[in-house]
Design a protein around this motif. Structure first.
Motif, PDB file in Angstrom:
ATOM      1  N   LYS A 266       0.631  -1.018   0.178  1.00  0.00           N
ATOM      2  CA  LYS A 266       0.292  -0.258  -0.193  1.00  0.00           C
ATOM      3  C   LYS A 266       1.324   1.109  -0.133  1.00  0.00           C
ATOM      4  CE  LYS A 266      -4.208  -1.963   0.292  1.00  0.00           C
ATOM      5  NZ  LYS A 266      -4.917  -1.638  -1.417  1.00  0.00           N
ATOM      6  N   GLN A 267       2.427   1.353   1.162  1.00  0.00           N
ATOM      7  CA  GLN A 267       2.927   2.308   0.511  1.00  0.00           C
ATOM      8  C   GLN A 267       3.598   2.728  -0.705  1.00  0.00           C
ATOM      9  OE1 GLN A 267       2.214   4.535   3.316  1.00  0.00           O
ATOM     10  NE2 GLN A 267       4.354   5.809   3.851  1.00  0.00           N
ATOM     11  N   TYR A 269       3.289   1.451  -3.242  1.00  0.00           N
ATOM     12  CA  TYR A 269       1.571   2.938  -4.494  1.00  0.00           C
ATOM     13  C   TYR A 269       1.803   4.140  -4.425  1.00  0.00           C
ATOM     14  CZ  TYR A 269      -1.781   2.041  -7.848  1.00  0.00           C
ATOM     15  OH  TYR A 269      -2.989   1.761  -8.632  1.00  0.00           O
ATOM     16  N   ARG A 270       1.447   4.410  -2.994  1.00  0.00           N
ATOM     17  CA  ARG A 270       1.403   5.582  -2.725  1.00  0.00           C
ATOM     18  C   ARG A 270       2.984   6.512  -3.277  1.00  0.00           C
ATOM     19  NH1 ARG A 270      -1.236   9.274   1.916  1.00  0.00           N
ATOM     20  NH2 ARG A 270      -2.892   7.931   1.053  1.00  0.00           N
ATOM     21  N   TRP A 271       3.930   5.586  -2.427  1.00  0.00           N
ATOM     22  CA  TRP A 271       5.150   5.944  -2.876  1.00  0.00           C
ATOM     23  C   TRP A 271       5.573   6.605  -4.544  1.00  0.00           C
ATOM     24  CZ3 TRP A 271       9.836   4.411  -4.282  1.00  0.00           C
ATOM     25  CH2 TRP A 271      10.898   5.431  -4.957  1.00  0.00           C
ATOM     26  N   THR A 273       3.492   7.053  -6.894  1.00  0.00           N
ATOM     27  CA  THR A 273       1.663   7.719  -7.310  1.00  0.00           C
ATOM     28  C   THR A 273       2.277   9.112  -6.870  1.00  0.00           C
ATOM     29  OG1 THR A 273       0.014   6.560  -6.062  1.00  0.00           O
ATOM     30  CG2 THR A 273      -0.606   9.036  -6.979  1.00  0.00           C
ATOM     31  N   ARG A 297      -3.933  14.790  -1.781  1.00  0.00           N
ATOM     32  CA  ARG A 297      -4.018  14.953  -0.252  1.00  0.00           C
ATOM     33  C   ARG A 297      -6.189  15.505   0.395  1.00  0.00           C
ATOM     34  NH1 ARG A 297      -3.240  12.595   4.363  1.00  0.00           N
ATOM     35  NH2 ARG A 297      -3.187  13.706   6.435  1.00  0.00           N
ATOM     36  N   GLU A 300      -8.295  13.104  -0.739  1.00  0.00           N
ATOM     37  CA  GLU A 300      -8.147  11.648   0.182  1.00  0.00           C
ATOM     38  C   GLU A 300      -9.188  12.241   1.856  1.00  0.00           C
ATOM     39  OE1 GLU A 300      -4.792   9.003   2.762  1.00  0.00           O
ATOM     40  OE2 GLU A 300      -4.205  10.977   1.702  1.00  0.00           O
ATOM     41  N   ASP A 313      -7.261   5.740   0.311  1.00  0.00           N
ATOM     42  CA  ASP A 313      -5.544   5.288  -1.164  1.00  0.00           C
ATOM     43  C   ASP A 313      -6.040   5.694  -2.181  1.00  0.00           C
ATOM     44  OD1 ASP A 313      -4.077   4.588   1.013  1.00  0.00           O
ATOM     45  OD2 ASP A 313      -4.233   2.344   1.127  1.00  0.00           O
ATOM     46  N   PHE A 316      -6.199   9.090  -2.907  1.00  0.00           N
ATOM     47  CA  PHE A 316      -5.165  10.072  -2.728  1.00  0.00           C
ATOM     48  C   PHE A 316      -4.634   9.984  -4.699  1.00  0.00           C
ATOM     49  CE2 PHE A 316      -0.650  10.180  -3.130  1.00  0.00           C
ATOM     50  CZ  PHE A 316      -0.350  11.176  -2.007  1.00  0.00           C
ATOM     51  N   ILE A 317      -5.322   8.416  -4.737  1.00  0.00           N
ATOM     52  CA  ILE A 317      -4.229   8.505  -6.420  1.00  0.00           C
ATOM     53  C   ILE A 317      -5.429   9.226  -7.484  1.00  0.00           C
ATOM     54  CG2 ILE A 317      -4.400   7.155  -7.981  1.00  0.00           C
ATOM     55  CD1 ILE A 317      -3.068   4.980  -5.146  1.00  0.00           C
TER      56      ILE A 317
END
Length: 404
Positions: A266-267, A269-271, A273, A297, A300, A313, A316-317
């Motif tokens: 998950k982290q 994927y966010r990084w 992004t 942000r 989200e 998540d 956020f994307i």
């Protein structure tokens, strides 16, 4: 909705498209054309007071300025002095009558460290006494042709005053204003694509895209690791990120495999992004990059009370990727052909509909200070002004902490 006011903001930037400040808008109702009316003084006051805590403590705009519209009552009120002087520009509305008392008040505020901005003084029939107090002058370029703009600039520009071209909406207007002599700019041009031309996706974009796709397909860790190993810069960024102070690890991570295990999918994927919008940092204007991350942000945060972690998540994307068409200079459907994203995310990006659509729409309305749309969507999502404003300030604060 009584006694509520919504915050909007728009970046002001220099000729390299680095953000130097934000104009903060306060809107009490959908039909409020300007920032403040007398009967809104209470609402305006309360929202500004609520904002001060956020601006002062968690945001302080980094090294950015806050441009705040003020009418006569606001200018005379003492609580405007609660704003940090070194970061505040008071934008005096054209409706303010420049009496001797008002000029003296502006001079007093400047002595305390505040800056004064004047809005389109060229529209007045005679020169305003407030010109002697001006640190910034804004000119709405949409209201003038090229010759008139040059004339207004020449008449009003003095070495002590910084000129801001307002409502810059196209690349051509941006270039024309630079040629005339403007060095500061504000307008939708900096957050929206104007025209689309095919753009070759550079190596780091390509690498990030490929790895994003492998992560979204739940590929084995060794497949993801192989993607990183094809791009030295990307591997370096990953190790630097996971060994940064923010992670608080008591030992150093030296292998990609270990980093991926610690980070989790998950982290990661966010990084990745975030990396999508910063990977092409040489070609992506900083304002555009920052706007897209702020969108992520804010979208989200707005959906926090509605969704579980996985969906947050995705929100956020949705926010971050909503400007990929502008960043990559290609139509959104073409961009999405290159990334495998959940259908709900794709739907929000293409149509602003589906379960995530309203949250992205509200984010964009906040960004544009579109009061009518904000009110409509806030009502739909059962938010009050405080909730929207709190999310907005938190999003801006969070992006400042990233140091981009």
């Amino acid at each position: 909705m009584e006694d509520q006011a919504y915050i909007g903001r728009q970046p002001i930037m220099d000729e390299k498209q680095q953000i130097i400040g934000y104009e903060l808008f306060f809107r009490h109702s959908a039909d409020a054309e300007s920032a403040v009316f007398e009967d809104e003084f209470k609402a305006y006051s309360s929202v500004l007071m609520n904002t001060i805590g956020g601006v002062d403590i968690q945001w302080l705009l980094g090294d950015k300025l806050a441009f705040i519209n003020v009418n006569e009552d606001m200018l005379k009120s003492e609580f405007i002095e609660l704003m940090p002087p070194e970061r505040t520009v008071l934008e005096v509305l054209r409706s303010v009558n420049p009496t001797t008392a008002i000029v003296e008040r502006c001079q007093s505020l400047r002595e305390q460290g505040y800056k004064i901005a004047l809005d389109n003084p060229q529209l007045s029939t005679e020169a305003s006494p407030l010109l002697q107090c001006a640190d910034y002058i804004k000119i709405d370029i949409q209201s003038l042709n090229s010759a008139e703009l040059q004339k207004a600039f020449t008449q009003l520009h003095v070495p002590s005053v910084k000129m801001i071209a307002e409502k810059v909406e196209t690349d051509q207007q941006f270039e024309d204003c630079k040629r005339i002599g403007f060095r500061l700019f504000q307008g939708f041009h900096f957050a929206r694509p104007e025209t689309f031309t095919a753009k070759v996706i550079n190596a780091s974009f390509d690498s990030v895209l490929n790895i994003l796709n492998t992560v979204s397909q739940d590929a084995e860790i060794n497949v993801i690791e192989a993607g990183f190993k094809k791009d030295t810069a990307l591997s370096f960024k990953l190790l630097r990120y996971i060994n940064s102070v923010g992670f608080g690890l008591s030992f150093e991570i030296q292998s990609i495999n270990h980093a991926l295990t610690i980070l989790g999918r998950k982290q990661l994927y966010r990084w990745l992004t975030l990396l999508m919008v910063t990977a092409g940092e040489n070609s992506t204007p900083p304002a555009l990059m920052k706007t897209s991350i702020t969108r992520g942000r804010l979208t989200e945060l707005l959906g926090e009370s509605y969704f579980e972690k996985h969906d947050r998540d995705n929100l956020f994307i949705v926010g971050v990727f909503s400007l990929l068409d502008a960043i990559l200079k290609m139509p959104m459907d073409k961009v999405l052909d290159k990334i495998q994203l959940p259908e709900t995310v794709t739907e929000a990006l293409l149509t602003r509909e589906g379960i995530y659509g309203p949250f992205l729409q509200l984010t964009e309305a906040c960004e544009d200070a579109n009061s009518e749309k904000i009110l409509e969507l806030a009502e739909l999502l059962q938010f009050d002004a405080n909730k929207v404003n709190e999310c907005h300030i938190s999003a801006l604060a969070w992006v400042e902490t990233l140091g981009i």
